[in-house]
Design an enzyme around this catalytic site. Structure first.
Site, short mmCIF file in Angstrom:
data_model
loop_
_atom_site.label_atom_id
_atom_site.label_comp_id
_atom_site.label_asym_id
_atom_site.label_seq_id
_atom_site.Cartn_x
_atom_site.Cartn_y
_atom_site.Cartn_z
CG HIS A 559 41.48 48.84 47.73
ND1 HIS A 559 40.79 49.42 46.68
CD2 HIS A 559 41.86 47.59 47.28
CE1 HIS A 559 40.75 48.57 45.65
NE2 HIS A 559 41.39 47.47 46.00
CD GLU A 560 44.38 45.16 49.13
OE1 GLU A 560 43.74 44.09 48.99
OE2 GLU A 560 44.85 45.78 48.15
CG HIS A 563 39.41 42.99 47.92
ND1 HIS A 563 38.50 42.93 46.88
CD2 HIS A 563 40.46 43.74 47.46
CE1 HIS A 563 38.98 43.59 45.85
NE2 HIS A 563 40.16 44.08 46.16
CG HIS A 566 32.74 40.74 48.69
ND1 HIS A 566 33.00 40.94 47.35
CD2 HIS A 566 31.48 40.23 48.73
CE1 HIS A 566 31.95 40.58 46.63
NE2 HIS A 566 31.02 40.14 47.44
#
Length: 793
Positions: A559-560, A563, A566
């Site tokens: 999940h991290e 980010h 991105h």
């Protein structure tokens, strides 16, 4: 979740909230098993296999990491930050640079000078952000008190200067004047126009056009909201701290626990504690469970008053700036645009989810009726108790591998080094970038456990740097998070020339990249995005083996990293719109999408291997993990979704017209509104005695936008289906699908309307997504969010 600071006028979006190869001689040589594993399961060049071996070694064998004894550096390579005093110099130098840009903007009079305003203001924002973001991060994580204090001082200095700029009306006037000049705006790129619009919106939302008296009132209200909100989050308390129960009331509870809680002849149970959770799970007496449930969901009157003060002050702020309510004010620059659109989305989602909740409750009601034939409903205090009874019944019906044993066995295949290798391979398969460990210099990192990873393209271009602080330690930030310490942006020729004339290193010594921009294609120097990834994985330094991740931790890391990718690929020419600096209700899409990759069989096969034997994770275990997830989803997925939907609806209600209307009498009844929402939308009745809203801490940080995580979960689910084909036929590793997601979503950062990103990614030709109005929100609601895990953003 990613951490950024809250947006203020003319600064970068969402910027001020309260957030060469590895060549160490200690790097080991890959074993024969490692090489065999790479050859069998990892397609790629010898360089890629070498990177994989280094990733495994660096994170699995922590003693192999060495810091260069020959070279020294400031924190994250910043030349100023070699000593604590350097923070003051860094801030003062940045303020001096800011003042030059402010003077130039205020003095602009020619077409050429007006054309430069968006880039100048973006540079101004970057100068503020690089001090504030880095200082705020370092003061919260650095173990040296003197460094933390110096970082705090530089943060305060820059924050104070920023507040001065917030009252500089001339900046807004010059920007609006430039916008209204056709000969100026026609020369701006699409990114410059986007930044200009964002900054003008921020100015308007911050009351910059108000008369002096109202503007002072705005500043006062903003400060009051910040203080009340902080107090609300940090001073939450229950109405009751303990509940006293007799032994008879605790029948069914582990006797050892009961004995440990006894004071005299009664057990004193702390509210909202491990003991209270066990009692809710196992006490046979419904009245006992009900009393404990009510106590756990009832905040003190003081806590509730703090919340209501926060909501009233926000309503007052919205009215002062010309909005009908705070939700309207907040959502104007989100994908949703209006409260009505959010309502459409949540209503659609609720309608889609409600039948699934009833399916989950049916077997629980059946179990309850076996104990009480007159039972007609499952009460909220029954839920975990009946789930526990259901699990016991299933366990007694035949031999099964327990959930805990399955997860413990799976962890043996998730050593941290292999997981990082898997992420690198996945990113190379999808996006053509990989993670390469790089030796750190003395002073470069804030703790010896921090590892540096540089990001390289398949053309060997260094495009980002990531500092990984992944292990738990005393005093460290408790929650996993992604921090942007330095944004991507194009470095102007003027900056390059000034550094050459002063014989100073470009970009304060931090890495730069000379190459084409990912959007414009123009070749120039670029500030390389610098990221910190912080987690709290188990410390294996005292054990013989590597750090082994649970399935939950594995998903958290993916999940991290969503980010992070991105930030890495959203390399826009303007820092205000780079990477995760996009609409709040779009920022979680890449990270939630990555959770699907974390448990995809093809992805797991790329890296999951036993840390001792080297054996690849068996197909049977992958199937068992999938079955366990599916089983849990069918038991509680919709129930957890409903909880999130209700919270999002409540958030909207709290920031709508209700508090505005209540301004006349100075009192807002948040408890009555809470029960109205739960009674209308909840599947089980909520006791009237509760006041749970006092524990809804996200109301401060996500006021009027708590729906965002549900919204992005719905989008991510559809992207996984439509673009990556649910992982079928190794769709999770398909380069064309990855390239499509990169080109339509990731590379833009916040430089493109998110609805246009979605239309380009998976529009069906009707143009519903491109319009981005209420119909688009309703469409996303129909997609559903799938199974939810316990918890929230």
């Amino acid at each position: 979740m990613h951490r950024v600071l809250r947006r203020q006028p003319w600064t970068c979006a969402r910027c001020l909230q309260k957030q060469k190869r590895f060549n160490s001689t200690g790097t080991g040589t890959a074993t024969v098993q490692d090489n065999d594993f790479d050859a069998a399961y990892v397609r790629g060049s010898p360089a890629r296999q070498s990177d994989n071996a280094q990733l495994r070694e660096v994170f699995n064998n922590r003693s192999s990491w060495q810091t260069s004894a020959k070279k020294s550096s400031g924190l994250i390579g910043n030349n100023y930050l070699t000593t604590p005093r350097g923070f003051q110099r860094f801030a003062e130098t940045s303020v001096a640079q800011c003042k030059k840009l402010v003077e130039r903007t205020l003095a602009a009079s020619t077409l050429e000078q007006y054309r430069a305003i968006p880039k100048d203001l973006d540079r101004l924002s970057d100068l503020l952000c690089r001090v504030i973001d880095l200082s705020d991060f370092i003061r919260s994580i650095h173990p040296d008190a003197s460094v933390a204090a110096a970082a705090t001082a530089s943060y305060s200095l820059m924050f104070q200067y920023m507040n001065e700029l917030n009252t500089t009306t001339g900046l807004n006037k010059q920007l609006k004047k430039a916008w209204d000049m056709p000969d100026v705006r026609s020369h701006w790129s699409e990114e410059e126009k986007m930044v200009a619009k964002l900054l003008m919106k921020d100015f308007a939302k911050s009351g910059i056009d108000l008369p002096d008296k109202q503007r002072k009132q705005f500043v006062s209200l903003s400060n009051e909201i910040a203080q009340i909100g902080t107090d609300f989050v940090n001073q939450m308390e229950h109405a009751r701290e303990h509940i006293s129960f007799s032994a008879q009331q605790l029948q069914g509870v582990d006797p050892t626990l009961v004995r440990g809680l006894r004071a005299s002849h009664r057990a004193q149970v702390p509210v909202y504690s491990p003991a209270s959770k066990m009692i809710l799970n196992s006490a046979n007496d419904p009245a006992t469970r009900k009393e404990l449930y009510i106590a756990e969901r009832t905040a003190s009157k003081q806590t509730v008053r703090k919340l209501e003060q926060l909501l009233l002050r926000r309503a007052e702020l919205a009215k002062l700036t010309g909005y009908d309510n705070y939700a309207q004010m907040t959502l104007a620059d989100k994908m949703s645009k209006t409260p009505e659109a959010v309502s459409n989305f949540l209503e659609s989602l609720h309608a889609n989810n409600r039948p699934q909740v009833q399916k989950e409750l049916a077997p629980l009601l059946e179990i309850k009726r076996k104990m009480d034939q007159s039972a007609k409903t499952v009460e909220p205090w029954d839920h975990t108790y009946l789930l526990n009874k259901l699990a016991q019944a299933e366990a007694s019906s035949g031999p099964r591998t327990s959930k805990s044993r399955l997860q413990e066995s799976a962890s043996s295949y998730f050593s941290l080094g292999h997981v990082l290798q898997g992420l690198s391979n996945l990113f190379e398969s999808l996006y053509g970038v990989r993670l390469v460990p790089k030796e750190t210099q003395q002073g470069e990192v804030w703790h010896p456990e921090v590892r540096r990873l540089d990001v390289y393209t398949d053309k060997e271009e260094h495009i980002a740097t990531m500092y990984c602080d992944l292990f738990s330690r005393p005093g460290k930030l408790p929650n996993p998070a992604h921090f942007t310490l330095l944004c991507s942006r194009e470095i102007s020729e003027e900056e390059v020339r000034e550094c050459q004339e002063k014989d100073e290193p470009l970009n304060n010594g931090m890495p730069t990249y000379l190459g084409p921009n990912s959007i414009s294609g123009v070749t120039a120097y670029h500030q390389i995005p610098t990221i910190a990834l912080v987690c709290g994985f188990p410390d294996s330094s005292s054990s013989a083996g590597p750090s082994l991740l649970s399935l939950h931790s594995l998903t958290t890391l993916f999940h991290e990293m969503g980010h992070a990718i991105h930030s890495i690929l959203g390399r826009t020419p303007m820092q205000c719109i780079s990477g995760t600096r996009c609409a709040t209700d779009f920022a979680e899409l890449p990270s939630v999408l990555m959770e699907y990759f974390a448990t995809d069989p093809a992805v797991l096969k790329m890296f999951a291997r036993h840390w001792e034997t080297g054996a690849v994770i068996p197909d049977e275990m992958i199937t068992a993990l999938a079955d366990e997830r599916l089983k849990q989803a069918t038991k509680t997925g919709a129930w957890n979704n409903e909880s999130q939907i209700l919270m999002a609806i409540l958030d909207q209600a709290y920031h709508s017209d209700g508090p505005v209307d209540a301004l006349q009498i100075g009192y807002y009844n948040s408890t009555a509104v809470y029960h109205k929402i739960w009674n209308k939308y909840g599947s089980v009745p909520e006791p009237q005695e509760t006041a749970w809203q006092g524990f809804f801490g996200h109301l401060y940080g996500y006021g009027a936008s708590y729906y965002s995580y549900l919204f992005d979960r719905a989008i991510a689910r559809q992207v996984w289906r439509a673009v990556f084909k649910d992982g079928e036929s190794a769709g999770a590793l398909d380069r064309s699908s990855g390239e499509r997601f990169k080109q339509e979503v990731l590379r833009w950062g916040g430089g493109r309307d998110p609805w246009l990103c979605l239309e380009g990614l998976m529009g069906d030709g009707r143009g519903v997504l491109a319009e981005g109005k209420e119909k688009a929100m309703l469409e996303v609601g129909k997609w559903g969010v799938g199974a939810s895990s316990e918890g929230s953003m």
